[in-house]
Design a protein around this motif. Structure first.
Motif, PDB file in Angstrom:
ATOM      1  N   LEU A   1       5.029  14.079   0.007  1.00  0.00           N
ATOM      2  CA  LEU A   1       4.316  13.450  -0.933  1.00  0.00           C
ATOM      3  C   LEU A   1       4.960  12.573  -0.317  1.00  0.00           C
ATOM      4  O   LEU A   1       4.379  11.047  -1.009  1.00  0.00           O
ATOM      5  CB  LEU A   1       5.268  13.815  -2.130  1.00  0.00           C
ATOM      6  N   GLY A   2       4.798  12.184   1.246  1.00  0.00           N
ATOM      7  CA  GLY A   2       5.182  10.893   2.282  1.00  0.00           C
ATOM      8  C   GLY A   2       5.802  10.092   1.161  1.00  0.00           C
ATOM      9  O   GLY A   2       5.840   8.922   1.205  1.00  0.00           O
ATOM     10  N   VAL A   3       6.853  10.477   0.822  1.00  0.00           N
ATOM     11  CA  VAL A   3       8.320   9.395   0.069  1.00  0.00           C
ATOM     12  C   VAL A   3       9.506   9.749   1.410  1.00  0.00           C
ATOM     13  O   VAL A   3      10.003  11.281   2.036  1.00  0.00           O
ATOM     14  CB  VAL A   3       8.537  10.041  -1.227  1.00  0.00           C
ATOM     15  N   VAL A   4      10.361   8.578   1.570  1.00  0.00           N
ATOM     16  CA  VAL A   4      11.204   8.979   2.220  1.00  0.00           C
ATOM     17  C   VAL A   4      11.869   7.668   1.876  1.00  0.00           C
ATOM     18  O   VAL A   4      11.894   7.247   0.660  1.00  0.00           O
ATOM     19  CB  VAL A   4      11.302   8.203   3.585  1.00  0.00           C
TER      20      VAL A   4
ATOM     21  N   LEU B   1       9.406  11.860   9.337  1.00  0.00           N
ATOM     22  CA  LEU B   1       7.945  12.378   8.197  1.00  0.00           C
ATOM     23  C   LEU B   1       7.002  12.168   8.869  1.00  0.00           C
ATOM     24  O   LEU B   1       6.344  13.221   9.037  1.00  0.00           O
ATOM     25  CB  LEU B   1       8.162  11.428   7.230  1.00  0.00           C
ATOM     26  N   GLN B   2       7.015  11.137  10.093  1.00  0.00           N
ATOM     27  CA  GLN B   2       5.687  11.078  10.523  1.00  0.00           C
ATOM     28  C   GLN B   2       6.293  12.006  12.149  1.00  0.00           C
ATOM     29  O   GLN B   2       5.628  11.788  13.304  1.00  0.00           O
ATOM     30  CB  GLN B   2       5.841   9.768  11.283  1.00  0.00           C
ATOM     31  N   ASN B   3       6.811  12.877  12.107  1.00  0.00           N
ATOM     32  CA  ASN B   3       6.643  14.145  13.030  1.00  0.00           C
ATOM     33  C   ASN B   3       7.366  12.906  14.895  1.00  0.00           C
ATOM     34  O   ASN B   3       6.711  14.378  15.615  1.00  0.00           O
ATOM     35  CB  ASN B   3       4.913  14.491  13.308  1.00  0.00           C
TER      36      ASN B   3
ATOM     37  N   LEU C   1      10.631   4.220  -0.438  1.00  0.00           N
ATOM     38  CA  LEU C   1       9.759   4.131   0.759  1.00  0.00           C
ATOM     39  C   LEU C   1       8.604   5.205   0.939  1.00  0.00           C
ATOM     40  O   LEU C   1       8.645   6.726  -0.055  1.00  0.00           O
ATOM     41  CB  LEU C   1       9.850   4.528   2.429  1.00  0.00           C
ATOM     42  N   LYS C   2       7.113   5.065   0.427  1.00  0.00           N
ATOM     43  CA  LYS C   2       5.581   5.489   0.619  1.00  0.00           C
ATOM     44  C   LYS C   2       5.055   5.225   0.686  1.00  0.00           C
ATOM     45  O   LYS C   2       4.291   4.399   1.564  1.00  0.00           O
ATOM     46  CB  LYS C   2       5.729   5.927  -1.615  1.00  0.00           C
ATOM     47  N   ASP C   3       4.475   6.177   1.580  1.00  0.00           N
ATOM     48  CA  ASP C   3       3.619   6.469   3.014  1.00  0.00           C
ATOM     49  C   ASP C   3       3.896   5.116   3.788  1.00  0.00           C
ATOM     50  O   ASP C   3       3.028   4.818   4.616  1.00  0.00           O
ATOM     51  CB  ASP C   3       2.277   6.282   1.738  1.00  0.00           C
ATOM     52  N   GLY C   4       5.003   5.196   3.883  1.00  0.00           N
ATOM     53  CA  GLY C   4       5.550   4.180   5.352  1.00  0.00           C
ATOM     54  C   GLY C   4       5.674   2.744   4.967  1.00  0.00           C
ATOM     55  O   GLY C   4       6.744   1.509   5.192  1.00  0.00           O
TER      56      GLY C   4
END
Length: 387
Positions: A354-357, A290-292, A98-101
């Protein structure tokens, strides 16, 4: 002579009947024990990891009847050559990025599919930690510094007497536990046989007596520590883990499919490694962290718990991986980079800057070889920086 032969025939007939009767009576236990013995064999490991409930007792963790949380399609990425080689070398069975969700890569290997419920192994520990954080925030548990025996009195007089909840969260209980998967006489394999034969995980934990250090002074990865967290949660709430995890974590996330836990003979969830989910749903867990702790339009896990869980707090030695509340940090300690990981190649890797999962499943029988863990993290970084 004829009489002796008659007696022997009767004797062996009775023995045969008893053997058949015992075999039927203990058929399930024998089947599960045989499954444990062949669980990681080269010819069966991939199939076994997608069908743990075929061989072991299990309990569903209902996803509820709410809508599935959207996982939008992003611009698809081309995997670097070294990643394709890594997939082969490490017997990767699923890779979701995932990148930025948004979903930018999804692939399945070794005959697995996107609907497989793959065994998490120790990635499950991070899920249980999340549940503890919610319950702590709700006041069901007063403090991490309370002794585990307050909520699990059966542990009094054993190895865990004197350990706090924080100690077991940090894998700093000081309890002696041999985690050598290759040694059939190790504690981790003894525990596996207890599970297979329908024994009691609580009883197994309570029977541990030896310690190697005072609680909180030394770090050693001890999987049974996570079961102690389960005992604390069940003692504090009077409820089993599966329905609690369903209510507090799984249903709010809007997963695609209901997970399940492998259980012991008393229906107690095997929380330290027995959770099974689709790989996209593992990725959703990573996105939430990632989104706390925020996902699917709501704050599921308290932001403070996410922050505290994903920074080093355990007394690890210099040069080792960092460890928080059942989450790992890479050796070089880059801010906002952390992971859940399990044996044989199960990972949820989060790179917040980096917004990556990245969620990956595997059947890597050489996962303990020197440098494999570092190699995996470098591959994750290669993917993350290349998007």
């Amino acid at each position: 002579m004829r009489r002796i032969f008659t007696y022997l025939t009767r004797f062996f007939g009775i023995v045969l009947i008893l053997a058949i009767t015992i075999g039927i009576w203990k058929r399930e236990e024998i089947t599960r024990l045989l499954a444990v013995n062949s669980l990681f064999s080269e010819e069966k490991i991939v199939t076994n990891f997608s069908g743990m409930n075929a061989a072991f007792l299990s309990v569903d963790v209902p996803r509820g009847d709410g809508p599935v949380a959207e996982l939008p399609e992003g611009t698809q990425i081309a995997l670097p050559t070294e990643v394709n080689q890594w997939i082969k070398d490490r017997t990767v069975t699923a890779l979701v990025v995932l990148k930025d969700g948004a979903l930018v890569h999804e692939s399945y290997h070794q005959g697995t599919t996107d609907t497989d419920l793959r065994i998490s192994w120790s990635v499950a520990k991070s899920y249980l930690s999340s549940l503890l954080g919610v319950l702590l925030d709700e006041g069901a548990i007063a403090s991490l510094d309370e002794p585990v025996t307050k909520y699990a009195p059966s542990l009094k007089g054993g190895a865990y007497d004197g350990a706090s909840i924080r100690n077991v969260l940090n894998m700093a209980s000081g309890v002696t536990f041999d985690e050598d998967y290759l040694d059939q006489s190790s504690d981790i394999n003894k525990m596996g046989r207890v599970l297979a034969l329908g024994g009691s995980m609580d009883g197994f934990a309570a029977d541990l007596k030896e310690t190697f250090a005072a609680p909180g002074t030394d770090w050693q990865y001890v999987s049974i520590d996570t079961h102690i967290i389960s005992m604390v949660i069940r003692g504090a709430t009077g409820r089993e883990i599966a329905p609690l995890l369903s209510e507090k974590i799984i249903q709010p996330m809007g997963l695609e499919a209901s997970p399940y836990y492998v259980t012991d003979g008393n229906g107690v969830a095997f929380v330290l490694g027995g959770l099974n989910l689709r790989t996209r749903d593992y990725a959703r867990m990573g996105q939430m962290f990632l989104q706390n702790g925020m996902y699917n339009g709501r704050q599921i896990v308290p932001a403070g718990w996410v922050a505290g869980s994903t920074v080093p707090s355990a007394p690890t030695s210099a040069g080792e991986y960092g460890y928080g509340y059942q989450w790992w940090m890479p050796k070089d300690g880059r801010p906002g980079e952390f992971l859940a990981r399990g044996v044989y190649g199960q990972y949820i890797y989060i790179n917040r800057p980096l917004g990556v999962v990245i969620a990956t499943n595997g059947a890597d029988r050489k996962f303990r070889d020197e440098g494999v863990g570092d190699y995996n993290i470098e591959i994750f970084r290669t993917i993350a920086t290349g998007i």
